[in-house]
Enzyme design. Structure first.
Site, mmCIF file in Angstrom:
data_model
loop_
_atom_site.group_PDB
_atom_site.id
_atom_site.type_symbol
_atom_site.label_atom_id
_atom_site.label_comp_id
_atom_site.label_asym_id
_atom_site.label_seq_id
_atom_site.Cartn_x
_atom_site.Cartn_y
_atom_site.Cartn_z
ATOM 1 N N SER A 1 44.512 69.673 -23.244
ATOM 2 C CA SER A 1 43.202 69.166 -23.648
ATOM 3 C C SER A 1 42.153 70.041 -22.984
ATOM 4 O O SER A 1 42.447 70.769 -22.023
ATOM 5 C CB SER A 1 43.053 67.717 -23.168
ATOM 6 O OG SER A 1 41.712 67.282 -23.232
ATOM 7 N N TYR B 1 44.388 61.253 -16.714
ATOM 8 C CA TYR B 1 44.404 62.103 -17.910
ATOM 9 C C TYR B 1 44.050 63.539 -17.542
ATOM 10 O O TYR B 1 44.761 64.485 -17.904
ATOM 11 C CB TYR B 1 43.425 61.557 -18.944
ATOM 12 C CG TYR B 1 43.505 62.268 -20.279
ATOM 13 C CD1 TYR B 1 44.512 61.958 -21.188
ATOM 14 C CD2 TYR B 1 42.581 63.241 -20.629
ATOM 15 C CE1 TYR B 1 44.596 62.601 -22.417
ATOM 16 C CE2 TYR B 1 42.651 63.894 -21.845
ATOM 17 C CZ TYR B 1 43.663 63.571 -22.739
ATOM 18 O OH TYR B 1 43.746 64.231 -23.946
#
Length: 279
Positions: free
Chosen positions: A143, A156
């Site tokens: 990401s 995350y």
């Protein structure tokens, strides 16, 4: 890997979002595809929807946090299609982070799926890919949160930084075997990542709900809105296929985020400059 037709791809998180878009793109390119996902009903619907795109699309239930489950999925793929050439370690989840309350169960869940899920995929498929000698490609979904820490202190962000580093280290080790590596670092994409809690196993406890009005709650609301307005997963899949064919390590989807990464690099190089100066 320039020629994809007739080859086989394995994709985790394949029932929806980026994983489903990858599966469709691979099928359209003439590949055999095994979609793997923890959501059985959604997986069956995804496979059924691709029957007219490519006849060689199947599905397999798979929990990437469980090494044995990934190994079973790998064996099922070998049995169904023979040699596997592309492995997309794409499944991922998100859970609340921040400093208001640090929930260890959330950290364990996100790390087990986002980081160890990638490790399990590599472990299950890499010996096979090296042995068949036909080359291949591994795509690990990270990401932009793995390139800059705009989401703050969170599992995350930590997991995605780890996936980037792991992919960077893996690429030169696999190059001599004709196996490429790409790390996908998308920005905001229209997926169900914000609804990850629907698949949270009981062993990790209940999902943590941020205190209304807290900094974490405001960040979650902002991210949810950006996801709803994100790019189409099909655009991400197209970028990935181009990167596989060109053997590119980094796959980005949002050029407007370049400044955020440059700011981080500038801070790092400035710190090195300070280190070179007398104290």
């Amino acid at each position: 890997m320039r020629e994809l037709a007739g080859k086989t791809a394995f994709v985790t998180g394949g029932a929806s979002g980026i994983g489903f878009a990858l599966g469709r793109a691979f099928a359209e390119a003439g590949m055999k595809v095994m979609l793997a996902d923890v959501e059985s009903d959604a997986l069956a619907a995804a496979v059924n929807s691709l029957h007219n795109v490519g006849p060689g699309v199947r599905g397999i239930d798979c929990d990437v946090a469980d090494a044995a489950s990934v190994e079973r999925a790998a064996k099922a793929t070998f049995d169904a299609f023979g040699n596997v050439h592309i492995v997309c370690n794409n499944a991922g989840v998100a859970a609340g982070g921040g400093i208001d309350e640090i929930a260890l169960d959330s950290w364990r869940w996100v790390i087990d799926v986002n980081l160890l899920g990638v490790v399990h995929g590599i472990r299950a498929f890499l010996p096979h890919m090296r042995a068949h000698g036909e080359g291949g490609h591994i795509v690990n979904t990270a990401s932009m949160a793995g390139m800059q820490s705009g989401l703050g202190f969170s599992p995350y962000t930590a997991s995605k930084f780890a996936v980037v580093g792991m992919s960077e280290g893996l690429a030169p080790q696999l190059a001599p075997f004709g196996i490429g590596v790409s790390v996908l670092c998308p920005g905001f994409v229209r997926t169900r990542i914000g609804e990850s809690g629907r698949n949270r196993p009981d062993q990790y406890g209940a999902a943590q709900v941020p205190e209304p009005g807290s900094a974490t709650a405001m960040l979650v609301a902002m991210v949810d809105e950006m996801i709803r307005n994100g790019i189409d997963p099909a655009d991400v899949a197209a970028r990935v296929l181009a990167a596989i064919r060109a053997n590119e390590l980094y796959v980005f989807t949002h050029p407007e985020m370049r400044t955020e990464v440059e700011n981080r690099f500038t801070a790092i190089t400035t710190a090195f400059d300070r280190a070179a100066a007398p104290v």
